[in-house]
Design a protein around this motif. Structure first.
Motif, PDB file in Angstrom:
ATOM      1  N   GLY A  28     -19.318 120.131  -5.005  1.00  0.00           N
ATOM      2  CA  GLY A  28     -19.040 119.201  -3.909  1.00  0.00           C
ATOM      3  C   GLY A  28     -18.686 117.796  -4.359  1.00  0.00           C
ATOM      4  N   ALA A  58     -21.595 124.680  -1.616  1.00  0.00           N
ATOM      5  CA  ALA A  58     -22.142 124.654  -0.259  1.00  0.00           C
ATOM      6  C   ALA A  58     -21.218 125.411   0.688  1.00  0.00           C
ATOM      7  CB  ALA A  58     -22.312 123.207   0.208  1.00  0.00           C
ATOM      8  N   LYS A  59     -21.820 126.071   1.638  1.00  0.00           N
ATOM      9  CA  LYS A  59     -21.078 126.829   2.647  1.00  0.00           C
ATOM     10  C   LYS A  59     -20.080 125.915   3.368  1.00  0.00           C
ATOM     11  CE  LYS A  59     -22.595 127.260   6.719  1.00  0.00           C
ATOM     12  NZ  LYS A  59     -23.170 127.469   8.014  1.00  0.00           N
ATOM     13  N   ASP A  61     -17.675 124.049   2.479  1.00  0.00           N
ATOM     14  CA  ASP A  61     -17.173 122.819   1.867  1.00  0.00           C
ATOM     15  C   ASP A  61     -15.715 123.039   1.464  1.00  0.00           C
ATOM     16  OD1 ASP A  61     -16.598 120.545   0.363  1.00  0.00           O
ATOM     17  OD2 ASP A  61     -18.583 120.497  -0.564  1.00  0.00           O
ATOM     18  N   GLY A  90     -27.669 122.742   1.562  1.00  0.00           N
ATOM     19  CA  GLY A  90     -26.727 121.664   1.873  1.00  0.00           C
ATOM     20  C   GLY A  90     -26.086 121.761   3.243  1.00  0.00           C
ATOM     21  N   ASN A  91     -25.363 122.841   3.484  1.00  0.00           N
ATOM     22  CA  ASN A  91     -24.676 123.037   4.765  1.00  0.00           C
ATOM     23  C   ASN A  91     -25.213 124.254   5.502  1.00  0.00           C
ATOM     24  OD1 ASN A  91     -23.038 120.838   4.251  1.00  0.00           O
ATOM     25  ND2 ASN A  91     -21.315 122.055   3.534  1.00  0.00           N
ATOM     26  N   TRP A  94     -25.350 130.732   3.840  1.00  0.00           N
ATOM     27  CA  TRP A  94     -24.038 131.351   3.653  1.00  0.00           C
ATOM     28  C   TRP A  94     -23.942 132.632   4.473  1.00  0.00           C
ATOM     29  CZ3 TRP A  94     -19.706 130.427   0.532  1.00  0.00           C
ATOM     30  CH2 TRP A  94     -19.772 129.257  -0.227  1.00  0.00           C
TER      31      TRP A  94
END
Length: 167
Positions: A28, A58-59, A61, A90-91, A94
């Motif tokens: 990222g 991160a998912k 990104d 992070g996000n 997944w």
């Protein structure tokens, strides 16, 4: 004969069995990277005797779509190894199909790190999605070593999906 035995013993004591050394690499943070930047990072890692980058991704990104092909191409050119560390913190978690797709897309490349003939895969957190890894492992044949340190080692192992643990 005593000298020979002593010399042999010293030689055997001095033998070391190398273990792989990984560096956690935050994909990222590579939004402005060029191929030259990626090459520089890989060459410096090789000079530091690092065996592979754990690519923290991160998912969702958007930098993943640019950075992953670039880093795998550079790693192929430089004889370096990479593997995925799917970031579930992070996000968020997944999607299992996205994980399978990425492992199957990159896991067969020369630059993808393998353990025991299997693509090596990690996560950063995500123990709530542990059951997904039963299907992911079946679909990809990966060797799964997550970082579920928020649980602690014993509860993480008791989930029954990890082949080993990172911390």
């Amino acid at each position: 004969m005593v000298w020979f035995t002593l010399l042999l013993a010293l030689l055997l004591v001095g033998r070391s069995h190398g273990k792989a050394v990984f560096a956690h690499f935050m994909v990222g943070n590579t939004g402005n990277y060029t191929t030259e930047d990626a090459t520089d990072d890989v060459v410096k890692a090789q000079e530091a005797h690092i065996d592979a980058f754990a690519l923290n991704i991160a998912k969702g990104d958007p930098v993943n779509d640019i950075a992953l092909p670039m880093f795998f191409d550079v790693a192929d050119d430089q004889g370096f190894q990479l593997f995925f560390s799917f970031d579930y913190a992070g996000n968020g978690p997944w999607d299992m199909n996205d994980v399978i797709s990425l492992i199957n897309k990159y896991g067969g490349r020369d630059s993808y790190y393998h353990y025991g003939g299997q693509p090596f895969v990690s996560t950063f957190e995500g123990p709530a999605n542990s059951d997904d890894w039963l299907s992911i492992k079946q679909a990809t044949g990966c060797f799964f070593v997550p970082d579920w340190s928020s649980l602690g080692a014993k509860p993480a192992v008791e989930l029954g999906t990890a082949d080993g643990l990172f911390n």
